[in-house]
Design an enzyme around this catalytic site. Structure first.
Site, PDB file in Angstrom:
ATOM      1  N   GLU A 127       0.860  -1.192   0.000  1.00  0.00           N
ATOM      2  CA  GLU A 127       0.000   0.000   0.000  1.00  0.00           C
ATOM      3  C   GLU A 127       0.894   1.239   0.000  1.00  0.00           C
ATOM      4  O   GLU A 127       2.089   1.147   0.308  1.00  0.00           O
ATOM      5  CB  GLU A 127      -0.893  -0.005   1.244  1.00  0.00           C
ATOM      6  CG  GLU A 127      -1.792  -1.235   1.284  1.00  0.00           C
ATOM      7  CD  GLU A 127      -2.733  -1.251   2.485  1.00  0.00           C
ATOM      8  OE1 GLU A 127      -2.610  -0.366   3.367  1.00  0.00           O
ATOM      9  OE2 GLU A 127      -3.587  -2.150   2.521  1.00  0.00           O
ATOM     10  N   PRO A 128       0.309   2.413  -0.300  1.00  0.00           N
ATOM     11  CA  PRO A 128       1.147   3.619  -0.314  1.00  0.00           C
ATOM     12  C   PRO A 128       1.892   3.813   1.015  1.00  0.00           C
ATOM     13  O   PRO A 128       3.046   4.225   1.023  1.00  0.00           O
ATOM     14  CB  PRO A 128       0.136   4.743  -0.566  1.00  0.00           C
ATOM     15  CG  PRO A 128      -0.970   4.086  -1.325  1.00  0.00           C
ATOM     16  CD  PRO A 128      -1.062   2.685  -0.784  1.00  0.00           C
ATOM     17  N   GLY A 129       1.275   3.477   2.130  1.00  0.00           N
ATOM     18  CA  GLY A 129       1.903   3.714   3.441  1.00  0.00           C
ATOM     19  C   GLY A 129       2.616   2.513   4.014  1.00  0.00           C
ATOM     20  O   GLY A 129       3.291   2.609   5.041  1.00  0.00           O
ATOM     21  N   ILE A 157       1.336  -2.684  -8.076  1.00  0.00           N
ATOM     22  CA  ILE A 157       0.877  -4.065  -8.256  1.00  0.00           C
ATOM     23  C   ILE A 157       1.169  -4.574  -9.671  1.00  0.00           C
ATOM     24  O   ILE A 157       0.578  -4.102 -10.651  1.00  0.00           O
ATOM     25  CB  ILE A 157      -0.638  -4.182  -7.903  1.00  0.00           C
ATOM     26  CG1 ILE A 157      -0.889  -3.607  -6.500  1.00  0.00           C
ATOM     27  CG2 ILE A 157      -1.096  -5.636  -8.018  1.00  0.00           C
ATOM     28  CD1 ILE A 157      -0.042  -4.206  -5.378  1.00  0.00           C
ATOM     29  N   ARG A 267      34.629  -6.120 -30.447  1.00  0.00           N
ATOM     30  CA  ARG A 267      35.120  -4.749 -30.323  1.00  0.00           C
ATOM     31  C   ARG A 267      36.648  -4.732 -30.209  1.00  0.00           C
ATOM     32  O   ARG A 267      37.208  -5.443 -29.364  1.00  0.00           O
ATOM     33  CB  ARG A 267      34.488  -4.105 -29.074  1.00  0.00           C
ATOM     34  CG  ARG A 267      35.003  -2.735 -28.731  1.00  0.00           C
ATOM     35  CD  ARG A 267      34.484  -1.694 -29.678  1.00  0.00           C
ATOM     36  NE  ARG A 267      34.842  -0.348 -29.246  1.00  0.00           N
ATOM     37  CZ  ARG A 267      34.672   0.712 -30.009  1.00  0.00           C
ATOM     38  NH1 ARG A 267      34.141   0.599 -31.233  1.00  0.00           N
ATOM     39  NH2 ARG A 267      35.008   1.913 -29.563  1.00  0.00           N
ATOM     40  N   GLN A 278      43.266  -7.954 -19.985  1.00  0.00           N
ATOM     41  CA  GLN A 278      43.009  -8.702 -18.740  1.00  0.00           C
ATOM     42  C   GLN A 278      41.901  -8.095 -17.892  1.00  0.00           C
ATOM     43  O   GLN A 278      41.104  -8.815 -17.275  1.00  0.00           O
ATOM     44  CB  GLN A 278      44.303  -8.786 -17.917  1.00  0.00           C
ATOM     45  CG  GLN A 278      45.344  -9.681 -18.569  1.00  0.00           C
ATOM     46  CD  GLN A 278      46.620  -9.756 -17.767  1.00  0.00           C
ATOM     47  OE1 GLN A 278      46.818  -9.019 -16.801  1.00  0.00           O
ATOM     48  NE2 GLN A 278      47.514 -10.637 -18.158  1.00  0.00           N
ATOM     49  N   GLU A 362       9.491  -7.890  -3.417  1.00  0.00           N
ATOM     50  CA  GLU A 362       9.450  -9.165  -2.674  1.00  0.00           C
ATOM     51  C   GLU A 362      10.472  -9.160  -1.530  1.00  0.00           C
ATOM     52  O   GLU A 362      11.172 -10.131  -1.284  1.00  0.00           O
ATOM     53  CB  GLU A 362       9.632 -10.353  -3.619  1.00  0.00           C
ATOM     54  CG  GLU A 362       8.507 -10.408  -4.652  1.00  0.00           C
ATOM     55  CD  GLU A 362       8.123 -11.801  -5.090  1.00  0.00           C
ATOM     56  OE1 GLU A 362       8.422 -12.757  -4.355  1.00  0.00           O
ATOM     57  OE2 GLU A 362       7.497 -11.901  -6.152  1.00  0.00           O
TER      58      GLU A 362
END
Ligand code: FAD
Length: 382
Positions: A127-129, A157, A267, A278, A362
């Protein structure tokens, strides 16, 4: 633990690898720029059984074990974290929770839809808070006879604007984690609104949303698990979910390694491929070690789950290491690319932007350090 893959695991990994190379890699940059993955990918993921791994076949799942699940998520994560996240959330957090805590009726209703991709799920805890401090969430569910009225706001979400069902955690009782109950809320219900969040640093192709509930009415049969046991549902989902984030991070780090090794061979500077310097090899070796170490920690979680051993701390260890490793790998790969890594003609900039959120969602890296510290000492330092 046997590190040799079974025939079935090898086959599912090969299937996921070819799907990723064909259906994801060629489009990932365009989806990132358009801020939207092509939604048709959901049906394709479902068609191959990738949204039903570990779910029993009687509910439409494709069976498979947790290591097979990690192998698929590593491949998808190598292609595009925004696609990997669709599976991690809809299958990993929602379908697996329905399978673990749902009534027979809930399983028969939701699982065939979720595993086929006919329906998509989202997991609405933050949630926002309240982010890290999820047990203090304030979204309310008030009982009215045989129904509940949900009011509140969820944010960040994943799958939010795409989902057909939201697994919502709401307060039904006392403060703290014991007063929370889980609900399976169809997203078309009156009073349910969702707003896409734009301007993300990474995972731009993913549908991330804010969800609002204005007295959304659900029957008691939409409740997932017991009243007051919602936090248990959330933590059980996240313990396994963190393994899937870790697997996705291994995928990012592998993509970084492949891109950086290829570029280092092409490259030339100072009259030789940069691969012959190295200090460039040092960067490549660092990425390779991170890939291997993160993968083995992730597989260990899958092994513990399959053998019925405790896995929550192992999952925190894997998620913490793999997410930090993915950021390190992407940063090192960008260094190998020099200035070309800084423009989006090459994919490494996107890998770095996508990797960055892995240490945040998470459970942030700090939260995982606290969880591991608590497991080591028995003392909660939250
Ligand atoms: C792209 C994206 C997708 C997401 N998807 C979902 C989703 O599908 N479902 C869902 O529910 N949520 C989702 N989230 C939310 C995510 O899980 C939260 O952002 C995360 O839990 C952190 O919460 P917060 O952002 O509020 O940060 P806060 O909790 O405010 O943390 C801010 C900082 O303080 C630190 N901190 C907090 N508490 C402590 C402490 N006790 N000790 C030490 N440090 C501390 C944190 O580590 C962090 O560095 C998503 C987020 C993003 C960015």
């Amino acid at each position: 633990m046997d590190l040799e893959l079974s025939g079935e695991q090898t086959a599912v990994r090969a299937l996921a690898a070819s799907f990723t190379d064909r259906e994801i890699v060629p489009h990932a940059a365009a989806w990132d720029r358009a801020e939207s993955v092509d939604r048709a990918i959901v049906g394709k993921l479902g068609g191959l059984g990738f949204l039903g791994l570990t779910i029993p076949e009687e509910y439409g799942g494709s069976g498979g074990d947790h290591l097979a699940y990690c192998l698929v998520l590593e491949e998808l994560g190598r292609g595009d974290s925004a696609v990997r996240g669709i599976v991690s959330v809809s299958l990993g957090l929602v379908a697996k929770s329905v399978n673990a805590f749902g009534s027979e009726e809930q399983k028969r209703h939701w699982l065939p839809r979720l595993t086929s991709g006919a329906a998509l799920g989202c997991f609405a805890l933050t949630e926002p808070g309240t982010g890290s401090d999820a047990a203090n969430l304030t979204t309310r569910a008030v009982r009215e006879g045989e129904h509940w009225l949900l009011s509140g706001t969820k944010t960040f979400i994943t799958n939010g604007t795409w989902a057909d069902v939201a697994l919502v955690f709401a307060r039904t009782g006392e403060s703290g984690h014991r007063g929370i109950t889980a609900f399976l809320v169809p997203t078309e219900l009156p009073g349910f609104t969702r707003t896409e969040i734009h301007g993300k640093l990474g995972l731009r192709g993913q549908a991330t949303a804010e969800l609002s509930f204005d007295r959304v009415r659900v029957p008691d049969s939409a409740r997932l698990g017991e009243i007051g046991k919602g936090f248990t549902v959330a933590m059980a989902a996240l313990a396994k979910g963190r393994m899937s984030v870790a697997a996705g991070c291994v995928g990012i780090a592998r993509a970084c390694l492949d891109a950086a090794v290829r570029y280092a061979g092409e490259r030339e500077q100072f009259g030789a491929p940069i691969a012959s310097h190295q200090l460039v090899q040092q960067l490549l070796a660092g990425i390779a070690v991170d890939v291997e170490a993160a993968r083995l920690l992730t597989w260990k979680v899958a092994d513990h789950i399959e053998r019925g051993l405790p896995f929550a701390t192992e999952s925190s260890v894997a998620k913490l290491f793999a997410s930090e490793a993915a950021v390190r790998a992407a940063n090192n790969a960008l260094q190998v690319f020099g200035g070309y890594g800084f423009i989006d003609e090459y994919p490494v900039g996107k890998y770095l932007r996508d990797a960055r959120v892995m240490t945040l969602y998470e459970g942030t890296s700090q939260i995982h350090q606290l969880l591991i510290g608590r497991a080591l000492t028995g003392v909660s330092a939250f």
